[in-house]
Design a protein around this motif. Structure first.
Motif, PDB file in Angstrom:
ATOM      1  N   PRO A   1       0.825  -1.212   0.000  1.00  0.00           N
ATOM      2  CA  PRO A   1       0.000   0.000   0.000  1.00  0.00           C
ATOM      3  C   PRO A   1       0.856   1.256   0.000  1.00  0.00           C
ATOM      4  CG  PRO A   1      -0.864  -1.591   1.566  1.00  0.00           C
ATOM      5  CD  PRO A   1       0.455  -2.142   1.087  1.00  0.00           C
ATOM      6  N   LYS A   2       0.413   2.278  -0.726  1.00  0.00           N
ATOM      7  CA  LYS A   2       1.239   3.468  -0.940  1.00  0.00           C
ATOM      8  C   LYS A   2       1.644   4.151   0.365  1.00  0.00           C
ATOM      9  CE  LYS A   2      -2.610   6.722  -1.759  1.00  0.00           C
ATOM     10  NZ  LYS A   2      -3.688   5.785  -1.379  1.00  0.00           N
ATOM     11  N   GLU A   3       0.759   4.133   1.374  1.00  0.00           N
ATOM     12  CA  GLU A   3       1.105   4.777   2.642  1.00  0.00           C
ATOM     13  C   GLU A   3       2.270   4.072   3.324  1.00  0.00           C
ATOM     14  OE1 GLU A   3      -3.031   5.799   1.573  1.00  0.00           O
ATOM     15  OE2 GLU A   3      -1.964   3.893   1.730  1.00  0.00           O
ATOM     16  N   GLU A   4       2.251   2.755   3.299  1.00  0.00           N
ATOM     17  CA  GLU A   4       3.350   1.994   3.897  1.00  0.00           C
ATOM     18  C   GLU A   4       4.629   2.168   3.086  1.00  0.00           C
ATOM     19  OE1 GLU A   4       4.476  -2.624   5.150  1.00  0.00           O
ATOM     20  OE2 GLU A   4       2.426  -2.117   4.548  1.00  0.00           O
ATOM     21  N   PHE A   5       4.492   2.184   1.779  1.00  0.00           N
ATOM     22  CA  PHE A   5       5.638   2.352   0.888  1.00  0.00           C
ATOM     23  C   PHE A   5       6.337   3.681   1.176  1.00  0.00           C
ATOM     24  CE2 PHE A   5       8.180   2.767  -2.834  1.00  0.00           C
ATOM     25  CZ  PHE A   5       8.304   1.499  -3.389  1.00  0.00           C
ATOM     26  N   VAL A   6       5.551   4.761   1.260  1.00  0.00           N
ATOM     27  CA  VAL A   6       6.131   6.089   1.472  1.00  0.00           C
ATOM     28  C   VAL A   6       6.639   6.242   2.905  1.00  0.00           C
ATOM     29  CG1 VAL A   6       5.633   8.558   1.486  1.00  0.00           C
ATOM     30  CG2 VAL A   6       4.808   7.135  -0.383  1.00  0.00           C
ATOM     31  N   LYS A   7       5.989   5.599   3.848  1.00  0.00           N
ATOM     32  CA  LYS A   7       6.493   5.620   5.230  1.00  0.00           C
ATOM     33  C   LYS A   7       7.915   5.062   5.280  1.00  0.00           C
ATOM     34  CE  LYS A   7       5.451   3.892   9.876  1.00  0.00           C
ATOM     35  NZ  LYS A   7       4.491   3.114  10.701  1.00  0.00           N
ATOM     36  N   ASN A   8       8.176   3.997   4.533  1.00  0.00           N
ATOM     37  CA  ASN A   8       9.522   3.441   4.479  1.00  0.00           C
ATOM     38  C   ASN A   8      10.498   4.413   3.822  1.00  0.00           C
ATOM     39  OD1 ASN A   8       8.724   1.066   5.713  1.00  0.00           O
ATOM     40  ND2 ASN A   8       8.413  -0.037   3.806  1.00  0.00           N
ATOM     41  N   ILE A   9      10.040   5.146   2.815  1.00  0.00           N
ATOM     42  CA  ILE A   9      10.894   6.158   2.192  1.00  0.00           C
ATOM     43  C   ILE A   9      11.250   7.237   3.206  1.00  0.00           C
ATOM     44  CG2 ILE A   9      10.963   8.006   0.467  1.00  0.00           C
ATOM     45  CD1 ILE A   9       9.268   6.241  -1.353  1.00  0.00           C
ATOM     46  N   VAL A  10      10.262   7.723   3.951  1.00  0.00           N
ATOM     47  CA  VAL A  10      10.503   8.753   4.966  1.00  0.00           C
ATOM     48  C   VAL A  10      11.501   8.265   6.001  1.00  0.00           C
ATOM     49  CG1 VAL A  10       9.432  10.079   6.838  1.00  0.00           C
ATOM     50  CG2 VAL A  10       8.264   9.876   4.627  1.00  0.00           C
TER      51      VAL A  10
END
Length: 354
Positions: A331-340
Motif C-alpha cells: 500500500p502506498k502509505e506503507e511504501f512512502v512511510k519506508n521512504i521517509v
C-alpha cells in the motif's frame, strides 16, 4: 585575532550543521527500491525535492515487465491527487472574490439533497454528507462512458449520509460538484482552466487533464502467476474530471506542491485555509495531514483501479516526496512511510516476499 577566528569557527560549525541537516543519505533508499524491484514487489517511480530542487529520482520495477517502453516523461494516472489541484483552483476563485467558502451549493445545484445548507467549505473538506458517485451498488461503475445527467441523478439518488459538519467522510461527489462549479464560474472546461491557471504558469510539460489528450502514460499492471500482466479494466477518466483524471510525473507533482507551498499558486493566507488544523483535523480543504511517526507532511493521495500516487510536503525541511506506481503490492502509505524512514535514518522493515 583569536576572537575573530573563534567567530569564524562558530559560523562554520553552524553552516556545516545546517548543510548536514538538509542533506540526506540516499543509500538506504536505493537499497529499499532495489529490494522492491529485485523481488517483484512493485513498479513505479520516486522523486524527492529539497529546497525546491529535485535531489533524487528513481524508477523501479519496469525491467520486470516485458516489452515495456518508457522514459522520464512517461506519465502516471494520479487519481485523487487531482482533488488537491481542483481545491487550489477553487481557492483562487475565493481569493479573487468570485466565490466564498460560505456560498451554498443551492446557488449552483439546487436539486442536490441538502443543497440549501451545504457550503463550498463543506464540499472542500468532506463534511457535506454527500457520498461517492464512482461507486454504485457497491461496484465502481465509471469504467465506461456515462453522461453528466447520469452522474448527477446518482448523486441525488444516493442522498446524504449525515448533516453538514456532523462528520468527515471522503466524498467524490463533492469534488465532482466543485469541478462543475469551477467550470460554471470560468465558463470554460476544467482542462482549459488547469492549463491556464496551473500548467502554463508553472511550465509543466507532462501534466494534463484527460480532455487535453495526454500521451505516453503508463498502463496499470497487476502481479499474477509470478508475472506482471496489464490490468484490462480501468476508470474511464472523462467520468472523473477534476476528481481523479490528471496524469503527471513524480517530478511535476513535486513542482506543483512546492509551488503551492511557496505561494506561487495561491496566497499564503489562502494556503492556510486549505491546510488541516494541527491536532484538530486530518483533512483540510484540499490538503490532508500525513504523520509518519512524528514526521509531519501535508499533501494528497490518489487511487485508480490500477495506479496509485502520493505527493507530500514537509514545511520544516522544505522537503517533498512524490511516489507513483502502476503496479502496487505494498500500500502506498506503507511504501512512502519506508521512504521517509530511510531519509531520516530510521529503522524500517523490508516487506515480506510471499
Amino acid at each position: 585575532m583569536t576572537k575573530i577566528k573563534s567567530i569564524i569557527t562558530i559560523i562554520l560549525i553552524a553552516f556545516s550543521t545546517n548543510v548536514f541537516s538538509q542533506t540526506h543519505n540516499f543509500e538506504n533508499l536505493n537499497k529499499y527500491l532495489s529490494y522492491i524491484e529485485n523481488n517483484n514487489l512493485g513498479v513505479g517511480s520516486v522523486s524527492i525535492f529539497e529546497d525546491n530542487k529535485e535531489v533524487y529520482q528513481k524508477n523501479f520495477g519496469q525491467k520486470n515487465i516485458q516489452n515495456l517502453a518508457f522514459d522520464n516523461n512517461t506519465k502516471y494516472q494520479v487519481g485523487s491527487v487531482t482533488k488537491m489541484i481542483t481545491a487550489a483552483l477553487i481557492f483562487k476563485l475565493i481569493q479573487n472574490n468570485q466565490l466564498k467558502l460560505e456560498d451554498k451549493l443551492s446557488e449552483f445545484y439546487p436539486q442536490i439533497p441538502n443543497a440549501k445548507i451545504i457550503t463550498i467549505k463543506n464540499l472542500l473538506e468532506h463534511t457535506s454528507g454527500l457520498g461517492s458517485y464512482v461507486v454504485k451498488n457497491g461496484v465502481v461503475w465509471v469504467t465506461e462512458n456515462v453522461s453528466e445527467k447520469e452522474i448527477l441523478d446518482l448523486i441525488i439518488q444516493q442522498g446524504v449520509l449525515f448533516q453538514p459538519n456532523e462528520q468527515v467522510k471522503y466524498s467524490n461527489s463533492a469534488y465532482y460538484l466543485l469541478t462543475k462549479i469551477l467550470e460554471k464560474i470560468h465558463q470554460q472546461p476544467f482542462h482549459k482552466i488547469f492549463d491556464a491557471e496551473i500548467a502554463k504558469p508553472l511550465h509543466l510539460k507532462n501534466t494534463a487533464s484527460i480532455k487535453s489528450n495526454p500521451k505516453n502514460i503508463f498502463k496499470p499492471y497487476k502481479f499474477n502467476n509470478h508475472e506482471w500482466t496489464e490490468l484490462k479494466e480501468e476508470i474511464y477518466y472523462p467520468n472523473v474530471i477534476g476528481v481523479g483524471d490528471i496524469a503527471s510525473t513524480p517530478k511535476e507533482l513535486n513542482i506543483i506542491i512546492n509551488s503551492l507551498f511557496q505561494h506561487k499558486i495561491v496566497k499564503k493566507e489562502t494556503l492556510e485555509l486549505m491546510m488541516p488544523v494541527l491536532d484538530k483535523e486530518g483533512w483540510g480543504r484540499g490538503l490532508a495531514l500525513w504523520d509518519f511517526d512524528g514526521y509531519i507532511f501535508f499533501g494528497h493521495g490518489g487511487d485508480t483501479l490500477g495506479s496509485h500516487a502520493l505527493i507530500i510536503y514537509n514545511k520544516e525541511k522544505n522537503l517533498s516526496i512524490a511516489y507513483n506506481t502502476n503496479g502496487e503490492i505494498l500500500p502506498k502509505e506503507e511504501f512512502v512511510k519506508n521512504i521517509v524512514h530511510s531519509l531520516y535514518d530510521e529503522a524500517f522493515h523490508l516487506p515480506e516476499i510471499k
